[in-house]
Design an enzyme around this catalytic site. Sequence first.
Site, mmCIF file in Angstrom:
data_model
loop_
_atom_site.group_PDB
_atom_site.id
_atom_site.type_symbol
_atom_site.label_atom_id
_atom_site.label_comp_id
_atom_site.label_asym_id
_atom_site.label_seq_id
_atom_site.Cartn_x
_atom_site.Cartn_y
_atom_site.Cartn_z
ATOM 1 N N ALA A 121 23.982 -8.931 -27.653
ATOM 2 C CA ALA A 121 22.897 -9.657 -28.317
ATOM 3 C C ALA A 121 21.541 -9.217 -27.779
ATOM 4 C CB ALA A 121 23.086 -11.158 -28.131
ATOM 5 N N TYR A 122 21.469 -9.003 -26.478
ATOM 6 C CA TYR A 122 20.220 -8.573 -25.852
ATOM 7 C C TYR A 122 19.826 -7.177 -26.335
ATOM 8 C CZ TYR A 122 17.061 -6.933 -22.171
ATOM 9 O OH TYR A 122 16.000 -6.397 -21.488
ATOM 10 N N VAL A 123 20.768 -6.248 -26.296
ATOM 11 C CA VAL A 123 20.470 -4.875 -26.709
ATOM 12 C C VAL A 123 20.072 -4.835 -28.180
ATOM 13 C CG1 VAL A 123 21.473 -2.594 -27.094
ATOM 14 C CG2 VAL A 123 21.919 -3.809 -24.952
#
Length: 222
Positions: free
Chosen positions: A134-136
């Site tokens: 999700a962060y990437v």
Amino acid sequence: MSSQLTVAVVGGHGQIARLLHPLLLEAGHTPVALVRRDDQAERLQAEGVTTRRLDLEADDVETFARAFEGCDAVVFAAGGGADGNAARKRAVDLEGSTKSADAARQAGVRRFVQVSAIDMDKPLPADTDEVWRAYVEAKRDADAHLRGTGLDWTIIRPGRLTDDGATGLVALGDDVARGDVARADVAAVLLAVLEDDRSVRHQWNLVGGDTPVADAVEHALG
């Protein structure tokens, strides 16, 4: 760009932002820290930093645009943090960035510098942790959105951030390999690119290195 800048800093109470503010002040610029809470505003004001209110997750583009009024540039330095919350990565790292970019256009602020993260465009393995994915994806999509806005953007993609003291020595460029970098050195690079219009429409990786910041920017510009 004028020699003295008024710079809206989104995520204005974050770790990189709090290192950037004194550098901006020392260089004769005016940081405008966008913060959510009273205690954050009071702390920064005591350090000589102008503050305005902004809730990254709750406020809309029009509210962002009002927060940017009178500014010459925007620095997006916000992040959802290591809280294990995948949804917050999208809300802060992606939607906070896209609202900031869209609001900058609406407010007539062309200069936009974004703090991203290294290697965000590389494919992820199938077994990647949900929160890291999700962060990437949030950082990757935020960068792609910014590149498509027509703003005068620069994207800085640091490696693993540390709280080590500033060294003033970095490696900066398109293909710099993953490594660590002090947040204080990230702040120094943000100031350097803000002050150099030649950095517009460049996206660079950033890690600790052996080249002084000003020279590293020159080298990255080719």
